[in-house]
Write a protein that holds these residues in place. Structure first.
Motif, mmCIF file in Angstrom:
data_model
loop_
_atom_site.group_PDB
_atom_site.id
_atom_site.type_symbol
_atom_site.label_atom_id
_atom_site.label_comp_id
_atom_site.label_asym_id
_atom_site.label_seq_id
_atom_site.Cartn_x
_atom_site.Cartn_y
_atom_site.Cartn_z
ATOM 1 N N TYR A 24 116.382 -6.181 -0.652
ATOM 2 C CA TYR A 24 115.769 -5.562 -2.049
ATOM 3 C C TYR A 24 115.713 -4.217 -2.328
ATOM 4 O O TYR A 24 116.099 -3.560 -3.118
ATOM 5 C CB TYR A 24 114.408 -5.986 -2.304
ATOM 6 C CG TYR A 24 113.820 -5.991 -3.672
ATOM 7 C CD1 TYR A 24 114.212 -6.691 -4.722
ATOM 8 C CD2 TYR A 24 112.778 -5.023 -4.034
ATOM 9 C CE1 TYR A 24 113.643 -6.511 -6.156
ATOM 10 C CE2 TYR A 24 112.398 -4.651 -5.474
ATOM 11 C CZ TYR A 24 112.796 -5.486 -6.309
ATOM 12 O OH TYR A 24 112.117 -5.390 -7.561
ATOM 13 N N LYS A 89 110.406 -16.008 -7.495
ATOM 14 C CA LYS A 89 111.282 -14.784 -6.928
ATOM 15 C C LYS A 89 110.547 -13.347 -7.266
ATOM 16 O O LYS A 89 110.577 -12.639 -6.652
ATOM 17 C CB LYS A 89 112.754 -14.702 -7.445
ATOM 18 C CG LYS A 89 113.491 -13.444 -7.102
ATOM 19 C CD LYS A 89 114.868 -13.750 -7.705
ATOM 20 C CE LYS A 89 115.633 -12.326 -7.191
ATOM 21 N NZ LYS A 89 117.191 -12.731 -7.485
ATOM 22 N N ASN A 90 109.716 -13.455 -8.541
ATOM 23 C CA ASN A 90 109.249 -12.401 -9.260
ATOM 24 C C ASN A 90 107.936 -11.963 -8.442
ATOM 25 O O ASN A 90 107.298 -11.011 -8.320
ATOM 26 C CB ASN A 90 108.847 -12.546 -10.483
ATOM 27 C CG ASN A 90 109.982 -12.407 -11.540
ATOM 28 O OD1 ASN A 90 111.119 -11.573 -10.865
ATOM 29 N ND2 ASN A 90 110.110 -12.434 -12.794
ATOM 30 N N ASN A 93 109.454 -10.289 -5.484
ATOM 31 C CA ASN A 93 109.686 -8.752 -5.826
ATOM 32 C C ASN A 93 108.437 -8.018 -6.291
ATOM 33 O O ASN A 93 108.442 -6.922 -5.854
ATOM 34 C CB ASN A 93 110.515 -8.948 -7.024
ATOM 35 C CG ASN A 93 111.904 -9.739 -6.608
ATOM 36 O OD1 ASN A 93 112.486 -9.766 -5.502
ATOM 37 N ND2 ASN A 93 112.738 -10.101 -7.837
ATOM 38 N N ALA A 94 107.368 -8.563 -6.528
ATOM 39 C CA ALA A 94 106.202 -7.753 -6.956
ATOM 40 C C ALA A 94 105.568 -7.257 -5.479
ATOM 41 O O ALA A 94 105.192 -6.014 -5.589
ATOM 42 C CB ALA A 94 105.185 -8.554 -7.762
ATOM 43 N N GLN A 97 107.910 -4.496 -4.476
ATOM 44 C CA GLN A 97 107.397 -3.144 -5.198
ATOM 45 C C GLN A 97 105.912 -2.689 -4.675
ATOM 46 O O GLN A 97 106.197 -1.314 -4.410
ATOM 47 C CB GLN A 97 107.294 -3.596 -6.682
ATOM 48 C CG GLN A 97 108.650 -3.851 -7.485
ATOM 49 C CD GLN A 97 109.202 -2.705 -7.865
ATOM 50 O OE1 GLN A 97 108.672 -1.550 -7.930
ATOM 51 N NE2 GLN A 97 110.738 -2.780 -8.153
ATOM 52 N N LEU A 146 106.866 -7.859 -14.028
ATOM 53 C CA LEU A 146 107.175 -8.994 -13.011
ATOM 54 C C LEU A 146 106.158 -10.068 -12.514
ATOM 55 O O LEU A 146 106.709 -11.406 -12.448
ATOM 56 C CB LEU A 146 107.439 -8.494 -11.437
ATOM 57 C CG LEU A 146 108.651 -7.522 -11.220
ATOM 58 C CD1 LEU A 146 108.311 -6.760 -9.922
ATOM 59 C CD2 LEU A 146 109.956 -8.188 -11.277
ATOM 60 N N LEU A 147 104.890 -9.983 -12.790
ATOM 61 C CA LEU A 147 104.010 -10.691 -12.757
ATOM 62 C C LEU A 147 103.700 -11.735 -14.428
ATOM 63 O O LEU A 147 102.958 -12.563 -14.367
ATOM 64 C CB LEU A 147 102.536 -10.293 -12.318
ATOM 65 C CG LEU A 147 103.000 -9.714 -10.913
ATOM 66 C CD1 LEU A 147 101.481 -9.164 -10.242
ATOM 67 C CD2 LEU A 147 103.280 -10.625 -9.992
ATOM 68 N N ARG A 148 104.112 -10.979 -15.300
ATOM 69 C CA ARG A 148 104.074 -11.696 -16.653
ATOM 70 C C ARG A 148 104.532 -13.159 -16.549
ATOM 71 O O ARG A 148 105.439 -13.381 -16.102
ATOM 72 C CB ARG A 148 104.528 -10.934 -17.692
ATOM 73 C CG ARG A 148 104.499 -11.312 -19.112
ATOM 74 C CD ARG A 148 105.413 -10.604 -20.129
ATOM 75 N NE ARG A 148 104.691 -9.267 -20.213
ATOM 76 C CZ ARG A 148 105.639 -8.111 -19.794
ATOM 77 N NH1 ARG A 148 106.847 -8.368 -19.926
ATOM 78 N NH2 ARG A 148 105.467 -6.828 -19.823
ATOM 79 N N TYR A 150 102.847 -15.268 -14.960
ATOM 80 C CA TYR A 150 102.160 -16.023 -13.518
ATOM 81 C C TYR A 150 100.778 -15.635 -13.422
ATOM 82 O O TYR A 150 100.026 -16.134 -12.564
ATOM 83 C CB TYR A 150 102.980 -15.366 -12.375
ATOM 84 C CG TYR A 150 104.479 -15.800 -12.229
ATOM 85 C CD1 TYR A 150 104.705 -17.225 -11.938
ATOM 86 C CD2 TYR A 150 105.205 -14.833 -12.453
ATOM 87 C CE1 TYR A 150 106.049 -17.560 -11.887
ATOM 88 C CE2 TYR A 150 106.746 -15.187 -12.247
ATOM 89 C CZ TYR A 150 107.202 -16.455 -12.127
ATOM 90 O OH TYR A 150 108.386 -16.480 -12.055
#
Length: 163
Positions: A24, A89-90, A93-94, A97, A146-148, A150
């Motif tokens: 990533y 996946k998000n 990825n969060a 980040q 990314l978390l929107r 969830y």
């Protein structure tokens, strides 16, 4: 000590693997820490941050899992659980980040001081003395998109409960 990314494990300490984090980072053009141990520490701290800071939709799938994911949510159509045994996946990825931001010196667990002013705020019958006005917690904008979807609530949103 190697990361434990076993889904639903009581010992899991990361959503994504070190190899996935390195891939990533390469796709983003980032330069990571020099050692695997340092990168693993950042990944653990990032997972801790996500689990402490955000309230995720649904419930934990396993009673004794260490991390917030995997979670069970309800499908709006027929009510069957979805997201079982998966980490979106998000979410990983969060975590990546945040791990990179931690490497850069961000301290999301820092104590936030209150502001110091001589003015008071009065709203209706409530008065807040100027020396106790909180400054708030810092927003990590890189994670919000990314978390929107969830998380419960979010920027400009509140949790609604049917009574």
């Amino acid at each position: 000590m190697a990361l434990d990314t076993t889904i639903g494990s009581a010992d899991a300490d990361s959503y994504g693997t070190l190899a996935a984090y390195v891939a990533y980072a390469a796709s983003k053009g980032w330069t990571l820490a020099a050692t695997e141990a340092a990168n693993e520490i950042n990944l653990r701290e990032a997972a801790d941050y996500l689990d402490r800071k955000y309230s995720f939709i649904g419930i934990q799938q396993y009673q004794y899992q260490a991390l917030a994911w995997p979670r069970l949510t309800r499908d709006c159509v027929d009510g069957w659980p979805i997201n079982a045994d998966t980490i979106p996946k998000n979410i990983a990825n969060a975590q990546f980040q945040m791990a990179y931001l931690l490497q850069g010196g961000l301290d999301p667990f820092a104590t936030i001081e209150t502001s110091s002013t001589s003015e008071s705020i009065k709203v209706g019958p409530i008065t807040i003395a100027g020396d106790t006005i909180p400054t708030g917690t810092p927003r990590v904008v890189a994670l919000e998109g990314l978390l929107r979807g969830y998380i419960i609530g979010g920027v400009g949103q509140t949790k609604m409960v049917r009574g």
